[in-house]
Scaffold this active site. Structure first.
Site, mmCIF file in Angstrom:
data_model
loop_
_atom_site.group_PDB
_atom_site.id
_atom_site.type_symbol
_atom_site.label_atom_id
_atom_site.label_comp_id
_atom_site.label_asym_id
_atom_site.label_seq_id
_atom_site.Cartn_x
_atom_site.Cartn_y
_atom_site.Cartn_z
ATOM 1 N N TYR A 160 -13.070 7.155 -13.797
ATOM 2 C CA TYR A 160 -13.153 5.888 -13.052
ATOM 3 C C TYR A 160 -13.818 4.799 -13.907
ATOM 4 O O TYR A 160 -13.336 3.660 -13.964
ATOM 5 C CB TYR A 160 -13.948 6.142 -11.770
ATOM 6 C CG TYR A 160 -14.010 5.012 -10.782
ATOM 7 C CD1 TYR A 160 -12.898 4.663 -10.007
ATOM 8 C CD2 TYR A 160 -15.194 4.303 -10.580
ATOM 9 C CE1 TYR A 160 -12.978 3.638 -9.074
ATOM 10 C CE2 TYR A 160 -15.275 3.278 -9.643
ATOM 11 C CZ TYR A 160 -14.166 2.954 -8.889
ATOM 12 O OH TYR A 160 -14.245 1.938 -7.961
ATOM 13 N N LYS A 167 -12.007 1.372 -15.050
ATOM 14 C CA LYS A 167 -12.501 0.059 -14.615
ATOM 15 C C LYS A 167 -12.956 -0.791 -15.799
ATOM 16 O O LYS A 167 -12.889 -2.025 -15.752
ATOM 17 C CB LYS A 167 -13.626 0.233 -13.585
ATOM 18 C CG LYS A 167 -13.154 0.855 -12.268
ATOM 19 C CD LYS A 167 -12.135 -0.021 -11.547
ATOM 20 C CE LYS A 167 -11.845 0.476 -10.136
ATOM 21 N NZ LYS A 167 -10.901 -0.402 -9.404
ATOM 22 N N ASN A 195 -5.930 -4.483 -6.405
ATOM 23 C CA ASN A 195 -7.061 -3.855 -5.711
ATOM 24 C C ASN A 195 -6.893 -2.337 -5.537
ATOM 25 O O ASN A 195 -7.884 -1.642 -5.355
ATOM 26 C CB ASN A 195 -7.222 -4.537 -4.334
ATOM 27 C CG ASN A 195 -8.134 -3.775 -3.401
ATOM 28 O OD1 ASN A 195 -9.358 -3.827 -3.540
ATOM 29 N ND2 ASN A 195 -7.555 -3.044 -2.463
ATOM 30 N N ASP A 201 0.848 -1.205 0.000
ATOM 31 C CA ASP A 201 0.000 0.000 0.000
ATOM 32 C C ASP A 201 0.878 1.247 0.000
ATOM 33 O O ASP A 201 1.987 1.255 0.543
ATOM 34 C CB ASP A 201 -0.913 0.004 1.243
ATOM 35 C CG ASP A 201 -2.149 0.861 1.055
ATOM 36 O OD1 ASP A 201 -3.239 0.281 0.890
ATOM 37 O OD2 ASP A 201 -2.031 2.114 1.047
ATOM 38 N N ASP A 213 4.040 2.142 -4.197
ATOM 39 C CA ASP A 213 3.211 2.970 -5.074
ATOM 40 C C ASP A 213 3.082 2.209 -6.394
ATOM 41 O O ASP A 213 4.060 2.045 -7.126
ATOM 42 C CB ASP A 213 3.888 4.330 -5.297
ATOM 43 C CG ASP A 213 3.050 5.237 -6.172
ATOM 44 O OD1 ASP A 213 2.016 4.773 -6.704
ATOM 45 O OD2 ASP A 213 3.424 6.414 -6.311
HETATM 46 N N1 NAD Z 1 -16.005 0.641 -1.943
HETATM 47 C C1 NAD Z 1 -16.745 0.447 -3.000
HETATM 48 O O1 NAD Z 1 -17.969 0.655 -2.993
HETATM 49 C C2 NAD Z 1 -16.138 -0.090 -4.281
HETATM 50 C C3 NAD Z 1 -16.990 -0.466 -5.312
HETATM 51 C C4 NAD Z 1 -16.454 -0.967 -6.498
HETATM 52 C C5 NAD Z 1 -15.077 -1.099 -6.626
HETATM 53 N N2 NAD Z 1 -14.269 -0.724 -5.613
HETATM 54 C C6 NAD Z 1 -12.835 -0.880 -5.834
HETATM 55 O O2 NAD Z 1 -12.295 -1.693 -4.810
HETATM 56 C C7 NAD Z 1 -10.952 -1.307 -4.541
HETATM 57 C C8 NAD Z 1 -10.799 -1.001 -3.059
HETATM 58 O O3 NAD Z 1 -11.718 0.028 -2.725
HETATM 59 P P1 NAD Z 1 -11.947 0.517 -1.211
HETATM 60 O O4 NAD Z 1 -13.322 1.047 -1.132
HETATM 61 O O5 NAD Z 1 -11.508 -0.536 -0.263
HETATM 62 O O6 NAD Z 1 -10.953 1.776 -1.187
HETATM 63 P P2 NAD Z 1 -10.075 2.391 -0.006
HETATM 64 O O7 NAD Z 1 -9.878 3.822 -0.385
HETATM 65 O O8 NAD Z 1 -10.651 2.074 1.324
HETATM 66 O O9 NAD Z 1 -8.676 1.610 -0.162
HETATM 67 C C9 NAD Z 1 -7.856 1.777 -1.285
HETATM 68 C C10 NAD Z 1 -6.419 1.547 -0.867
HETATM 69 O O10 NAD Z 1 -5.605 1.732 -2.034
HETATM 70 C C11 NAD Z 1 -4.426 2.408 -1.639
HETATM 71 N N3 NAD Z 1 -3.825 3.081 -2.782
HETATM 72 C C12 NAD Z 1 -4.291 4.178 -3.449
HETATM 73 N N4 NAD Z 1 -3.404 4.541 -4.411
HETATM 74 C C13 NAD Z 1 -2.378 3.642 -4.352
HETATM 75 C C14 NAD Z 1 -1.164 3.492 -5.063
HETATM 76 N N5 NAD Z 1 -0.802 4.361 -6.032
HETATM 77 N N6 NAD Z 1 -0.348 2.468 -4.750
HETATM 78 C C15 NAD Z 1 -0.681 1.601 -3.749
HETATM 79 N N7 NAD Z 1 -1.807 1.717 -3.026
HETATM 80 C C16 NAD Z 1 -2.642 2.718 -3.321
HETATM 81 C C17 NAD Z 1 -4.897 3.382 -0.572
HETATM 82 O O11 NAD Z 1 -3.811 3.815 0.248
HETATM 83 C C18 NAD Z 1 -5.915 2.541 0.170
HETATM 84 O O12 NAD Z 1 -5.321 1.832 1.251
HETATM 85 C C19 NAD Z 1 -10.665 -0.110 -5.451
HETATM 86 O O13 NAD Z 1 -10.035 -0.544 -6.631
HETATM 87 C C20 NAD Z 1 -12.048 0.418 -5.761
HETATM 88 O O14 NAD Z 1 -12.078 1.115 -6.992
HETATM 89 C C21 NAD Z 1 -14.762 -0.219 -4.447
#
Ligand code: NAD
Length: 246
Positions: free
Chosen positions: A152, A156, A88, A38, A61
Site C-alpha cells: 500500500y 500510494k 479514489n 465502482d 473495474d
Molecule cells: N479511510 C482511510 O482512512 C483512508 C486513508 C488514506 C487514504 N485512503 C484512500 O482513500 C480511498 C477511499 O478509501 P475508503 O476508506 O473510502 O475505502 P472504501 O473501502 O470504503 O471504498 C473503496 C471503494 O473502492 C471500490 N473499489 C475497490 N477496487 C476497485 C476496482 N478495482 N475498481 C473500481 N472500484 C474499486 C470499492 O468497491 C469501494 O467502493 C482509497 O484510495 C484509500 O486508499 C483512505
C-alpha cells in the site's frame, strides 16, 4: 469562495463507499454532474439514485482497460463531457512482508496505480479537446511508509510520482493534476477494525488536531483542487492528516 463546479462532470472511482461517496455527494451539492464508478455496480446505482438527478452509477473495474473505456464513454454520453477525474478506488492487503503473497502485492499496486493510469488515459482526450481538466489522485499519508503496508505504501508513493509526471505532461492543455494524502479517516473500513477504539484514543491523544479525520475533510480538499480557485496549483499534494506527517 466560488468553486465554479456547476454543470461540470466529475467521475469518482470507488465512489460507492466511504470517502468516494462523500466526495460524490459534495460535488453533487455544488451542482456538478456525478458519475459514481465502482466495482460494486449495484451499490453505485443505488448511491446515484440517492443523489437524484445529475448522478449516474456505473459498474467499473479500474484495472480492466475495457471496463474503464466503457465507463468513461457512458459518462460522456450521459452528460456530454468529462471535466474532473477523482482516482479514489483503492484497497489494502496489510501484512508483514514475510507473509505477503504475489497476489497481495499485485492487487494493491494494480488497483491504485494501473487503475489511475487507465482512468487518466481515458479522460485526457476530453480534457485536451476542451482545454480544461482536473485529475485528483487519492493517495495516503502511508506513502511515507507504514509497517505492514509495504504494498500500500509503495502504491500510494507511486501515485505521487504519477501525479507529478501527469502535471508536467498535461499542463499545456490547462489540465491540473494533484493529490490528496489523507490520514486516518472514519470510513466503515476503519471503523470496523477490531482495534478501532484504540486507534481513536491514540489519535485523539497524539495528533496535533486531536481527532480522527472525517470523509468531509478529504472532500473539502478535493473540491478545492477541482475548482477554479486551484487553477494555478498542479503536481502538488495536500495532506489531510490533522498534522501527522511521520
Ligand atoms: N479511510 C482511510 O482512512 C483512508 C486513508 C488514506 C487514504 N485512503 C484512500 O482513500 C480511498 C477511499 O478509501 P475508503 O476508506 O473510502 O475505502 P472504501 O473501502 O470504503 O471504498 C473503496 C471503494 O473502492 C471500490 N473499489 C475497490 N477496487 C476497485 C476496482 N478495482 N475498481 C473500481 N472500484 C474499486 C470499492 O468497491 C469501494 O467502493 C482509497 O484510495 C484509500 O486508499 C483512505
Amino acid at each position: 469562495m466560488h468553486l465554479g463546479l456547476e454543470n461540470k462532470t466529475i467521475i469518482i472511482t470507488g465512489g460507492a463507499n466511504g470517502i468516494g461517496f462523500v466526495i460524490a455527494r459534495m460535488m453533487h451539492e455544488e451542482g456538478a454532474n456525478v458519475a459514481i464508478a465502482d466495482l460494486n455496480g449495484e451499490l453505485a446505482e443505488s448511491r446515484a439514485a440517492e443523489l437524484g438527478e445529475r448522478a449516474v452509477g456505473i459498474e467499473c473495474d479500474v484495472v480492466d482497460e475495457q471496463s474503464v473505456a466503457t465507463m468513461v464513454a457512458r459518462t460522456a454520453e450521459r452528460f456530454g463531457a468529462v471535466h474532473v477525474l477523482v482516482n479514489n478506488a483503492g484497497l489494502t492487503r496489510d501484512m508483514r512482508i514475510e507473509k505477503m503473497q504475489e497476489r497481495d502485492w499485485d492487487t494493491v499496486i494494480d488497483v491504485v496505480l494501473k487503475g489511475a493510469f487507465f482512468c487518466t488515459r481515458a479522460v485526457v482526450p476530453f480534457f485536451r479537446e476542451q482545454q480544461w481538466g482536473r485529475v485528483i489522485n487519492i493517495s495516503s499519508r502511508a506513502y511515507l511508509g507504514n509497517s505492514g503496508q509495504a504494498n500500500y505504501s509503495a502504491a500510494k508513493a507511486g501515485l505521487l510520482g504519477f501525479t507529478r509526471a501527469m502535471a508536467m505532461e498535461q499542463g499545456r492543455n490547462n489540465v491540473t493534476v494533484n493529490a490528496v494524502a489523507p490520514g486516518i479517516i472514519t470510513t466503515d473500513m476503519v471503523q470496523n477494525l477490531p482495534h478501532f477504539e484504540k486507534i481513536k484514543v491514540n489519535a485523539e491523544a497524539a495528533l496535533p488536531i486531536r481527532r480522527l479525520g472525517e470523509p468531509e475533510d478529504v472532500g473539502n480538499a478535493v473540491l478545492f483542487l477541482a475548482s477554479e480557485c486551484a487553477s494555478y496549483i498542479t503536481g502538488d499534494v495536500i495532506h489531510v492528516t490533522g498534522g501527522r506527517y511521520g
